[in-house]
Design an enzyme around this catalytic site. Structure first.
Site, PDB file in Angstrom:
ATOM      1  N   ASP A 294      -8.122 -28.811   8.262  1.00  0.00           N
ATOM      2  CA  ASP A 294      -7.579 -28.225   9.488  1.00  0.00           C
ATOM      3  C   ASP A 294      -7.980 -29.039  10.718  1.00  0.00           C
ATOM      4  O   ASP A 294      -7.189 -29.172  11.667  1.00  0.00           O
ATOM      5  CB  ASP A 294      -8.068 -26.780   9.647  1.00  0.00           C
ATOM      6  CG  ASP A 294      -7.471 -25.849   8.606  1.00  0.00           C
ATOM      7  OD1 ASP A 294      -6.428 -26.211   8.031  1.00  0.00           O
ATOM      8  OD2 ASP A 294      -8.048 -24.774   8.370  1.00  0.00           O
TER       9      ASP A 294
ATOM     10  N   LYS B 182      12.327 -22.437 -17.859  1.00  0.00           N
ATOM     11  CA  LYS B 182      13.455 -22.288 -16.922  1.00  0.00           C
ATOM     12  C   LYS B 182      12.975 -21.430 -15.749  1.00  0.00           C
ATOM     13  O   LYS B 182      12.894 -20.205 -15.845  1.00  0.00           O
ATOM     14  CB  LYS B 182      14.659 -21.643 -17.604  1.00  0.00           C
ATOM     15  CG  LYS B 182      15.898 -21.592 -16.718  1.00  0.00           C
ATOM     16  CD  LYS B 182      17.088 -21.015 -17.466  1.00  0.00           C
ATOM     17  CE  LYS B 182      18.332 -21.026 -16.585  1.00  0.00           C
ATOM     18  NZ  LYS B 182      18.185 -20.185 -15.383  1.00  0.00           N
TER      19      LYS B 182
ATOM     20  N   CYS C 274       5.184  16.415   3.271  1.00  0.00           N
ATOM     21  CA  CYS C 274       4.476  15.217   2.823  1.00  0.00           C
ATOM     22  C   CYS C 274       3.222  15.592   2.042  1.00  0.00           C
ATOM     23  O   CYS C 274       2.393  16.368   2.542  1.00  0.00           O
ATOM     24  CB  CYS C 274       4.105  14.363   4.033  1.00  0.00           C
ATOM     25  SG  CYS C 274       3.092  12.923   3.621  1.00  0.00           S
TER      26      CYS C 274
ATOM     27  N   CYS D 274      -0.028  14.496   4.259  1.00  0.00           N
ATOM     28  CA  CYS D 274      -0.465  15.105   5.522  1.00  0.00           C
ATOM     29  C   CYS D 274       0.150  16.464   5.800  1.00  0.00           C
ATOM     30  O   CYS D 274      -0.237  17.127   6.762  1.00  0.00           O
ATOM     31  CB  CYS D 274      -0.170  14.167   6.691  1.00  0.00           C
ATOM     32  SG  CYS D 274       1.588  14.005   7.069  1.00  0.00           S
TER      33      CYS D 274
END
Length: 659
Positions: free
Chosen positions: A35, A111, A401, A404
């Protein structure tokens, strides 16, 4: 050292170490050293652009976006391969070859499941990369292929001319990381690594391609000048010597029985590979024999591709669970009696969505057929209804949900069910990261990793908690410190005076982008008025619509979302639109459509100017459109404007309007 010489030296060094790292997988220096050299080269090239090499490694980060890809006509057609699915077809291929060639020798290769490309070099330098297209005509994607670090920009020998064919692919690991990122940013996911590779390679912005970590295996010499090569194996050895990453296997098979055994061996090991393959290719090794065999209009007669069947197994669905993704999408998962498929144990399979479940009539306790789609994702492909005992249970999506407790909604025209809760644990990180992002509340010092660290250590559960953060304790976390804490405190204080639209956008309401947030702030003036807004009246706002209005209404119906806003208000976050009344609103009530290429402005910049004067922009032309700002090469929008009698203005006329 002279800058020109140093640029040359660094270019050579970095390209060498790039090859050692990406092709040979045997780095000789640390990432830090690599780097450092790259940063030095970038700095020198910026100061002395006249000395920049055409094969500079800095080109691998991508260049300026292109509007389209020029066509390329392949002088040597990039043909596809005849396919075989059985041992009989492989042996029949051998029979046909032996009708023309005595004692043929074969090579067998994996392949690769990717996208076929052509790479052309003149005097050892990469001059063009192109897609296969229809085999005769492809597209020039040179800037994009330059970003693939396993493609040499300069060969180790100055061959006068060389064209090679290879397969660009995305590793399984890179595919998983890319889809995770797309999911986090609410973008469509790729179905498999091949689609991901193809989509990435054809990005008009090569900077995006550079971030996708594509790879390549080169498997064929299409044309060559300045070198005589007589066999495929010799060709691969030479390509490797030049610096290419090749499908390399030194073995040559003298009988089709040996070649078929190799096909089976490759098939047995494909699940251990870090990339996808969908078959094995059998090729005649000798080039002179290939000339004798020739080609049909579609296929070479000297090669054939054996396609592996997707491995399937029968098992039982013990249960169907719901997984809540980072964007709030609820995905049903089949919990299976564990079964081994393609070399790994499978105990779960995606059921995609409720439409897929209904279409196949999938039920709990069903006996099903499971396969690994593209050798990656286990999927239920068939229900064995004849095995049903009567104990099967129909599955329906939950109304709330499971993470929650917030309401779950399914918008019209969509297959997905979504959680509407801002505090949903499954969406927590994504919601906070969006809230603090630059175009939302713009809070410095809270990148994804810092947010994750604060959540993991229990300092915050949602974005509102940031305004109540114990900065002294947070500063004690590794990597943070007092300076970070003080900068964050200052940034949070600044964010409290943000315009209302930033807060609305930061809430992450589905379908409400920055532009829509500005519209809502202007229309309702306060967050309280918006939370209690009538959904039908909201839908009547120009350029807004029912889907967006429903999304806002559903969001503010959730108690946890309203509580979230109340905590922000209590912390002192601005919840009022304080736009000055004396602002120049010359375009108030006017709608512009921008089309074609403008000379002095980017479209986004022109749109911001229009909006700063109180106007609106739209992507489509209608009778309600006030002006169409047309640049060069304007297309169908310009024609539609003329047909509807909409006023068309040029860039110079637009400049007069904004003086």
């Amino acid at each position: 050292m002279d800058p020109k010489d140093r640029i040359s030296e660094l270019t050579e060094l970095i390209n060498y170490h790039n090859y050692k790292y990406y092709v040979e997988d045997s780095p000789e220096i640390s990432d830090f050293e690599f780097d450092s050299m790259l940063r030095e080269l970038e700095s020198l090239e910026e100061k002395y652009p006249e000395y920049k090499k055409s094969n500079s490694p800095t080109t691998r980060v991508g260049g300026e976006p292109v509007s389209d890809f020029p066509e390329v006509t392949h002088t040597i057609p990039m043909q596809s391969l005849q396919k075989a699915f059985t041992k009989f077809e492989i042996f029949d291929f051998d029979r046909r070859v032996r009708e023309t060639v005595t004692n043929p020798e074969y090579v067998v290769e994996q392949k690769i499941d990717g996208l076929s490309v052509s790479l052309e070099y003149i005097n050892g330098e990469l001059v063009r990369g192109s897609t296969r297209g229809d085999g005769i005509t492809g597209e020039d994607i040179t800037e994009n292929v330059k970003t693939i670090r396993t493609i040499p920009l300069k060969l180790r020998e100055n061959i006068p001319y060389l064209e090679v064919r290879g397969e660009v692919f995305m590793s399984k690991d890179s595919f998983e990381k890319l889809n995770a990122l797309l999911e986090e940013t609410e973008q469509p996911l790729f179905a498999n690594p091949r689609n991901a590779a193809a989509g990435s390679l054809r990005q008009q912005d090569s900077k995006i391609t550079a971030k996708r970590h594509l790879d390549i295996f080169v498997f064929n010499i299409q044309q060559i000048q300045g070198k005589e090569i007589s066999t495929h194996i010799d060709g691969l050895r030479f390509l490797k010597k030049l610096g290419f990453k090749t499908i390399m296997d030194d073995r040559v098979f003298k009988t089709i029985d040996e070649a078929y055994d190799e096909i089976l061996r490759i098939g047995d090991e494909r699940d251990k590979l870090g990339f996808g393959i969908d078959g094995a290719v059998v090729k005649v090794n000798d080039f002179a024999s290939r000339e004798l065999l020739g080609s049909t209009s579609k296929f070479p007669k000297w090669a054939i591709a054996y396609k592996y069947p997707a491995e399937r197994q029968t098992t039982v669905i013990k249960d169907i669970k719901i997984q809540v993704g980072r964007t709030g999408v609820l995905t049903p998962l089949a919990i299976l009696e564990t079964v081994r498929i393609a070399g790994s144990n499978v105990s779960r399979a995606t059921l995609h969505n409720i439409d897929y479940i209904h279409e196949k009539d999938i039920r709990i306790n069903d006996t099903v057929v499971v396969e690994k789609a593209g050798d990656i994702i286990p999927a239920v492909v068939e229900v064995l209804k004849e095995d049903r005992s009567g104990d099967e249970q129909i599955f329906e999506m939950p109304k709330f949900c499971p993470e929650c407790g917030a309401e779950v909604v399914r918008e019209e025209g969509e297959a997905a069910y979504r959680c509407t809760g801002i505090n949903c644990p499954a969406q927590r990180l994504r919601n906070i990261i969006h809230f603090v992002s630059r175009n939302a509340m713009d809070i410095d010092g809270l990148g994804a990793s810092n947010v994750e660290k604060l959540v993991e250590n229990g300092f915050i559960e949602n974005a509102a908690d940031l305004y109540y953060l114990d900065f002294k304790k947070a500063a004690e976390l590794r990597g943070f410190g007092d300076k970070w804490a003080e900068n964050l405190r200052s940034s949070l204080e600044r964010s409290k005076s943000n315009p209302l639209y930033r807060l609305i956008f930061g809430l992450g309401i589905r379908h409400i982008g920055e532009k829509a947030a500005k519209t809502l702030a202007k229309e309702y003036k306060t967050i309280d008025a918006l939370m209690d807004a009538d959904v039908e009246k909201m839908a009547e706002i120009y350029d807004f619509g029912g889907i967006m209005a429903d999304s806002v209404s559903e969001f503010f119906k959730q108690p946890q979302n309203r509580e979230f806003v109340e905590r922000l208000k209590a912390a002192g976050v601005n919840c009022i639109d304080e736009a000055e009344t004396d602002t120049d609103m010359r375009f108030d009530g006017k709608t512009f459509v921008l089309t074609g290429t403008l000379e002095k402005y980017k479209r986004a910049d022109a749109a911001k100017i229009i909006e700063s004067f109180g106007g609106k922009t739209s992507s489509s032309v209608s009778k309600k459109t006030s002006y169409v700002l047309a640049g060069s090469e304007a297309g169908s929008k310009l024609e539609k404007a003329r047909n509807l009698g909409v006023t068309v203005i040029s860039e110079s006329e637009f400049e007069e309007m904004i003086k």
